[in-house]
Design a protein around this motif. Structure first.
Motif, PDB file in Angstrom:
ATOM      1  N   SER A 146      24.443  18.490 -25.370  1.00 47.44           N
ATOM      2  CA  SER A 146      25.071  19.518 -26.192  1.00 47.44           C
ATOM      3  C   SER A 146      24.605  20.883 -25.727  1.00 47.44           C
ATOM      4  N   TRP A 147      25.568  21.781 -25.490  1.00 44.79           N
ATOM      5  CA  TRP A 147      25.260  23.152 -25.078  1.00 44.79           C
ATOM      6  C   TRP A 147      24.349  23.176 -23.849  1.00 44.79           C
ATOM      7  N   LEU A 173      32.634  16.259 -28.538  1.00 43.64           N
ATOM      8  CA  LEU A 173      33.512  15.636 -27.549  1.00 43.64           C
ATOM      9  C   LEU A 173      32.731  15.003 -26.400  1.00 43.64           C
ATOM     10  N   ILE A 174      31.404  15.095 -26.471  1.00 44.33           N
ATOM     11  CA  ILE A 174      30.545  14.469 -25.463  1.00 44.33           C
ATOM     12  C   ILE A 174      29.975  13.193 -26.056  1.00 44.33           C
TER      13      ILE A 174
END
Length: 305
Positions: A146-147, A173-174
Motif C-alpha cells: 500500500s502506497w 485494489l492490491i
C-alpha cells in the motif's frame, strides 16, 4: 469472484534420514529417531559396524545379519514402525538403536480465507491430503502493499490448522497474499493464496431463526432471525438474506430472496402442514459469497380451533 491464481512450492523430501535423539529404546540406551516415507524403501544404518555386517533385531526378535550399508525395508508400511537395534554379529553387543517413524512429506496445503467479520479480520484455514501422519508444523504469514510500502505480518494461529489477522485495508485494489508453509522431517510445502478483501466476504449463517404462525392466517408463516454475532457492524455494513423452505414429506425445496430485512412473511403455504425453513446471508453490496445455510427451524400455519 474468487481469485484462482495460486503459487505453490514443494521442497524435495530428504534423501538423508532425519535423525535425532528419542527416549529409551528398551535395550538399555537411547534410540536415534529416523523418519521414512511410506511406500518407499527405508534403509536403517548402523555406523558402528564400520562397513561390516551387523545383526539386526526388532524388539527381542533377531531379524538376521545384514551386510553394509544396513537393514533395508522395501515398500515400508506402518507395520514397520518401531524399535530396531544393531549388534555385533559375534558377541551380540548392542551398537545402536533406531526408532523408526513413517509417514509422508507434507502435501501442498489447501488454503481458504474468508472475511467472516468484515471489515475487522480475515480468517484462514487449511487441510493436507494425504495426511502426513508425522508431526507437522505450520507457519502462516500475510503481506500487502500500500502506497509503495509492503506490510508483512503473522497470521495468528486460532487452531491447529487455522489463523486470523486484522487491521485490514478496505477497497484496496492490491491483493493480500497469505503464505502457509507445512514442515515435517521429510520435507516442506508452501501455498500462496492471493485475494482482494471484498472478494472473500462470507458471513457466518444467520442466527436465532424463528418460525411462528400468524393468528387468523392459515396460509402464512412469520419468519424472524438475527444477523450472525460474528458480523460486527450490521448497521454500517448491512446484510441481505435469502430463504429456502420445504414442506414435510420431502417436497421440492423453494428458494426466495434476497431480502434486506431480518423478518419475512411467507405466503401461500399449505394449511396445516409443517414447513422447514433456513436462511443465508450475504454482504448487501453483493461482494463475496453467501453464507452457509442457517440451522433449520420449523413451523405450521395457524389453524382454526
Amino acid at each position: 469472484m474468487k481469485w484462482v491464481w495460486v503459487l505453490a512450492f514443494v521442497a524435495p523430501a530428504c534423501t538423508v534420514p532425519y535423525n535425532t535423539t528419542a527416549g529409551s529404546a528398551g535395550d538399555g540406551g537411547h534410540c536415534a529417531l529416523q523418519h521414512g516415507t511410506l511406500g518407499t524403501e527405508v534403509l536403517l544404518r548402523c555406523p558402528a559396524a564400520a562397513g561390516g555386517p551387523a545383526e539386526w533385531r526388532r524388539g527381542g526378535t533377531v531379524l538376521g545379519t545384514y551386510p553394509a550399508p544396513g537393514l533395508a525395508l522395501p515398500n515400508a508400511s506402518l507395520a514397520h514402525e518401531g524399535h530396531y537395534s544393531c549388534h555385533h554379529p559375534g558377541t551380540g553387543e548392542t551398537w545402536a538403536t533406531v526408532c523408526l517413524r513413517l509417514g509422508y512429506p507434507p502435501a501442498l496445503p489447501a488454503v481458504e480465507c474468508w472475511a467472516i467479520s468484515y471489515p475487522q479480520a480475515v480468517n484462514c484455514s487449511w487441510v493436507l491430503a494425504p495426511e502426513p501422519l508425522l508431526d507437522t508444523d505450520f507457519v502462516a504469514t500475510y503481506r500487502h502493499s500500500s502506497w509503495g510500502a509492503t506490510e508483512t505480518g503473522e497470521c495468528v494461529r486460532t487452531g491447529p490448522r487455522s489463523c486470523s489477522f486484522g487491521d485490514v485495508q478496505m477497497f484496496s485494489l492490491i491483493p493480500y497474499v497469505v503464505n502457509v508453509t507445512a514442515v515435517n522431517p521429510l520435507g516442506a510445502a508452501s501455498r500462496l493464496l492471493p485475494f482482494l478483501l471484498e472478494n472473500i466476504i462470507k458471513p457466518d449463517p444467520p442466527e436465532d431463526l424463528r418460525v411462528s404462525p400468524i393468528p387468523g392466517e392459515t396460509k402464512k408463516l412469520l419468519l424472524e432471525w438475527s444477523p450472525p454475532a460474528s458480523w460486527p457492524f450490521p448497521e454500517y455494513f448491512p446484510l441481505k438474506y435469502r430463504i429456502r423452505y420445504t414442506q414435510e414429506e420431502g417436497s421440492v425445496t423453494k428458494t426466495i430472496g434476497p431480502y434486506e430485512q431480518t423478518s419475512y412473511t411467507l405466503t401461500g403455504v399449505r394449511p396445516g402442514t409443517l414447513h422447514h425453513i433456513q436462511v443465508a446471508a450475504k454482504d448487501f453490496t453483493d461482494s463475496g459469497e453467501f453464507s452457509a445455510w442457517s440451522l433449520p427451524a420449523s413451523g405450521t400455519p395457524w389453524m382454526e380451533p
